[in-house]
Design an enzyme around this catalytic site. Structure first.
Site, PDB file in Angstrom:
ATOM      1  N   ASP A 268       0.771   4.951 -10.039  1.00  0.00           N
ATOM      2  CA  ASP A 268       0.967   5.238  -8.620  1.00  0.00           C
ATOM      3  C   ASP A 268       0.277   6.545  -8.266  1.00  0.00           C
ATOM      4  O   ASP A 268       0.355   7.518  -9.019  1.00  0.00           O
ATOM      5  CB  ASP A 268       2.468   5.362  -8.321  1.00  0.00           C
ATOM      6  CG  ASP A 268       2.954   4.250  -7.412  1.00  0.00           C
ATOM      7  OD1 ASP A 268       2.426   4.140  -6.298  1.00  0.00           O
ATOM      8  OD2 ASP A 268       3.848   3.486  -7.813  1.00  0.00           O
TER       9      ASP A 268
ATOM     10  N   ASP B 184      -0.059   4.936  -2.744  1.00  0.00           N
ATOM     11  CA  ASP B 184       1.105   4.887  -1.862  1.00  0.00           C
ATOM     12  C   ASP B 184       0.709   5.275  -0.428  1.00  0.00           C
ATOM     13  O   ASP B 184       0.030   6.287  -0.226  1.00  0.00           O
ATOM     14  CB  ASP B 184       2.144   5.871  -2.415  1.00  0.00           C
ATOM     15  CG  ASP B 184       3.471   5.803  -1.698  1.00  0.00           C
ATOM     16  OD1 ASP B 184       4.109   4.743  -1.746  1.00  0.00           O
ATOM     17  OD2 ASP B 184       3.867   6.813  -1.090  1.00  0.00           O
TER      18      ASP B 184
ATOM     19  N   GLU C 244      -1.652   0.774  -0.562  1.00  0.00           N
ATOM     20  CA  GLU C 244      -0.503   0.329   0.235  1.00  0.00           C
ATOM     21  C   GLU C 244      -0.808   0.752   1.675  1.00  0.00           C
ATOM     22  O   GLU C 244      -0.935   1.934   1.969  1.00  0.00           O
ATOM     23  CB  GLU C 244       0.783   0.991  -0.250  1.00  0.00           C
ATOM     24  CG  GLU C 244       1.989   0.514   0.545  1.00  0.00           C
ATOM     25  CD  GLU C 244       3.239   1.360   0.328  1.00  0.00           C
ATOM     26  OE1 GLU C 244       4.340   0.807   0.461  1.00  0.00           O
ATOM     27  OE2 GLU C 244       3.118   2.572   0.044  1.00  0.00           O
TER      28      GLU C 244
ATOM     29  N   HIS D 262       9.248  -3.106  -5.300  1.00  0.00           N
ATOM     30  CA  HIS D 262      10.353  -2.138  -5.383  1.00  0.00           C
ATOM     31  C   HIS D 262      10.912  -1.760  -4.012  1.00  0.00           C
ATOM     32  O   HIS D 262      11.989  -1.156  -3.931  1.00  0.00           O
ATOM     33  CB  HIS D 262       9.881  -0.871  -6.104  1.00  0.00           C
ATOM     34  CG  HIS D 262       8.813  -0.136  -5.362  1.00  0.00           C
ATOM     35  ND1 HIS D 262       7.542  -0.647  -5.187  1.00  0.00           N
ATOM     36  CD2 HIS D 262       8.819   1.052  -4.717  1.00  0.00           C
ATOM     37  CE1 HIS D 262       6.819   0.203  -4.485  1.00  0.00           C
ATOM     38  NE2 HIS D 262       7.571   1.239  -4.183  1.00  0.00           N
ATOM     39  N   ASP D 263      10.191  -2.086  -2.935  1.00  0.00           N
ATOM     40  CA  ASP D 263      10.643  -1.768  -1.576  1.00  0.00           C
ATOM     41  C   ASP D 263      11.135  -2.994  -0.814  1.00  0.00           C
ATOM     42  O   ASP D 263      11.520  -2.882   0.347  1.00  0.00           O
ATOM     43  CB  ASP D 263       9.485  -1.159  -0.759  1.00  0.00           C
ATOM     44  CG  ASP D 263       9.202   0.284  -1.125  1.00  0.00           C
ATOM     45  OD1 ASP D 263      10.127   0.961  -1.615  1.00  0.00           O
ATOM     46  OD2 ASP D 263       8.055   0.740  -0.934  1.00  0.00           O
TER      47      ASP D 263
END
Length: 554
Positions: free
Chosen positions: A98, A199, A256, A328-329
């Site tokens: 990440d 991210d 993302e 994960h979100d």
């Protein structure tokens, strides 16, 4: 067609805190991941996307970083990381980490310096503004509730934080900040990592002047999103990043990018523009959202199909798609798009069939391969800052608790973050201590150990899908043609590449549905590559059982 390893791969996403705890402190760690690399290899995935493991005070589960070149104590040491990377490469698994550079932690040394005085050399590493007539500099609301501005007494100014108050936004207009980021990226690439998942990377350029956002009659805050997403200099920054760093290594990048449409997406992933390889867009993830994430509406299959085909068409031969139905979100895919009770196994396999036979790189989120489901905890058991802040804000506005809990059960991020269910022992074999987040109570029925003992389990179905992808280039590179576009039960399409053709037929619901193959396809003489029910005879007309999936090689 430009062939690349990251187009042909399958990614397994690890949320380290919830994966496997090796030392009994209740928190997943690097040594726990090393223990389970053979499990991931056995599944067939050949790329791991590892959630943030950098040093962090953990206000937002590691997405608030105070040292980009060190490892969070709870996760282990840099020596553990080096061993993890070596063990992964030994098994031909690539590592994507990440990259969290829209914001840092307020405990990062840059911010500690930045807040000391207005003339500190690090002041412009962040976005500081004076009050406006006794109020914050503008009316934007944060993703995590409240204002995006936090007042700092030391210098009598506010700093911007699109997320938590402990996640101040970096000032990308400052060339020094960009160079610091590029140096840090080179540090990890020189260690041997194979890519970055970036991210909220499309939020790094804000509209100059930071004007107020539009505000509805009942809104507490203005909408700053259109003034921060896909901002005026974002492509300039990413092209610079590509020139300075990315182009120098054989790596994979995925951005993302909330709030992109297909036309905007092309600017990020068109190979000629030299920015990113692929991105995560969230149009499908908003399919059941009304007025915001927590306002849940029913979704229709035709909408689902239209979104998927629109994105395929837009990026075809110009960019590349990422395929995911949870992360994960996001809530667990089988609870959201399938049926996590009566048809949990069938619907999980059907959704996997869709993900792994569409064009793009599939992402498997940990636990998805055994059909893990959403949870329904009491509010006191949730740990996610987004859930906690939303619940507090809405309760204060008088929204009934039952209504809020319904939304949290459906959409809360902790649905995906409950520990992996390894076996039926206490705490699902995740830890010998007290887990940081409660384990889903269904772990005795749903766990890795029982999945590996059952030849018809979801795990082995995923394994077979991944194997088929390696054996048939049509699954990776084939063109898509839609069928039955207006049908609200069946999702059917063909894939064609060179001399190979596939027919994919999926029943998305719990009622039977009749399917007739078009005349040009002779299913009688086709080869059935995979199905989630037993099929004893091939013919051109058949009834699909609840959540049935079939893939034919024509």
């Amino acid at each position: 067609m430009n062939k690349k390893w990251w187009k042909e791969g399958v990614v397994y996403q690890i949320y380290p805190r919830s994966f496997k705890d090796s030392n009994g402190d209740g928190i997943g760690d690097i040594r726990g991941i090393i223990e389970k690399l053979d499990y991931i290899k056995n599944l067939g995935t050949n790329i791991i996307w590892l959630g943030p493991i950098y040093k962090s005070p953990n206000d937002d589960n590691g997405y608030d970083i105070c040292d980009y070149r060190d490892i969070m104590n709870e996760f282990g040491t840099m020596a553990d990381f080096d061993e993890l990377l070596k063990e992964m490469h030994k098994r031909d698994i690539k590592l994507v980490m990440d990259l969290v550079v829209n914001h840092s932690s307020d405990e990062h040394k840059w911010f500690v310096e930045s807040r000391k005085s207005k003339d500190n050399p690090y002041r412009d590493y962040y976005i500081w503004r004076k009050a406006k007539e006794g109020n914050p500099p503008n009316n934007w609301g944060s993703f995590f509730s409240g204002s995006v501005w936090k007042y700092d007494e030391t210098t009598d100014e506010y700093f911007l934080h699109l997320f938590s108050k402990k996640q101040p936004d970096l000032n990308w207009e400052n060339k020094k900040v960009r160079n610091e980021v590029y140096d840090m990226m080179k540090f990890w690439f020189d260690k041997g990592i194979d890519g970055f998942r970036m991210d909220v990377i499309n939020l790094i350029s804000k509209v100059p002047g930071l004007p107020d956002g539009t505000k509805g009659e009942n809104d507490l805050y203005g909408n700053g999103f259109p003034l921060t997403a896909n901002g005026p200099r974002v492509h300039e920054y990413l092209q610079e990043m590509n020139r300075e760093v990315l182009s120098k290594y054989d790596i994979m990048t995925v951005g993302e990018t909330p709030g992109v449409d297909p036309e905007t997406a092309k600017l990020y992933v068109n190979e000629d523009r030299k920015e990113l390889n692929m991105l995560f867009q969230f149009e499908l993830m908003d399919i059941d959202s009304g007025n915001g994430k927590w306002d849940i509406r029913p979704w229709k299959l035709t909408t689902f199909k239209n979104i998927m085909y629109k994105w395929y068409e837009a990026l075809k031969e110009q960019g590349w798609n990422s395929l995911f139905l949870n992360n994960h979100d996001q809530p667990r895919l089988v609870s959201r798009f399938g049926n996590d009770k009566e048809y949990r196994v069938e619907s999980a396999k059907m959704l996997a069939t869709f993900l792994h036979t569409w064009q793009g790189t599939p992402y498997i989120y940990q636990g998805e391969e055994i059909g893990m489901t959403n949870v329904q905890f009491d509010i006191s058991d949730y740990k996610d800052i987004e859930i906690i802040n939303m619940f507090k804000e809405k309760t204060e506005q008088g929204v009934p608790k039952e209504e809020l809990m319904k939304s949290i059960y459906a959409k809360g991020r902790d649905n995906a973050r409950t520990p992996i269910q390894w076996d039926a022992s206490e705490n699902a074999g995740f830890t010998t201590g007290a887990p940081w987040l409660r384990v889903n109570p269904n772990y005795k029925e749903i766990n890795v150990e029982s999945a590996l003992k059952d030849k018809d389990s979801i795990f082995y179905y995923y394994q077979k899908l991944i194997k088929l992808r390696k054996e048939h280039e049509v699954i990776v590179y084939g063109d898509i043609n839609m069928m039955l576009e207006e049908d609200e039960k069946i999702f059917a399409y063909t894939r064609k590449f060179e001399n190979e053709s596939l027919l994919v037929v999926l029943n998305f619901f719990d009622k039977e549905a009749a399917f007739t193959a078009p005349k040009k396809f002779d299913v009688n003489n086709a080869k059935l590559l995979i199905s989630n029910y037993e099929i004893h005879e091939l013919n051109n007309n058949f009834i699909l059982r609840p959540y049935e999936a079939r893939v034919y090689k024509i």
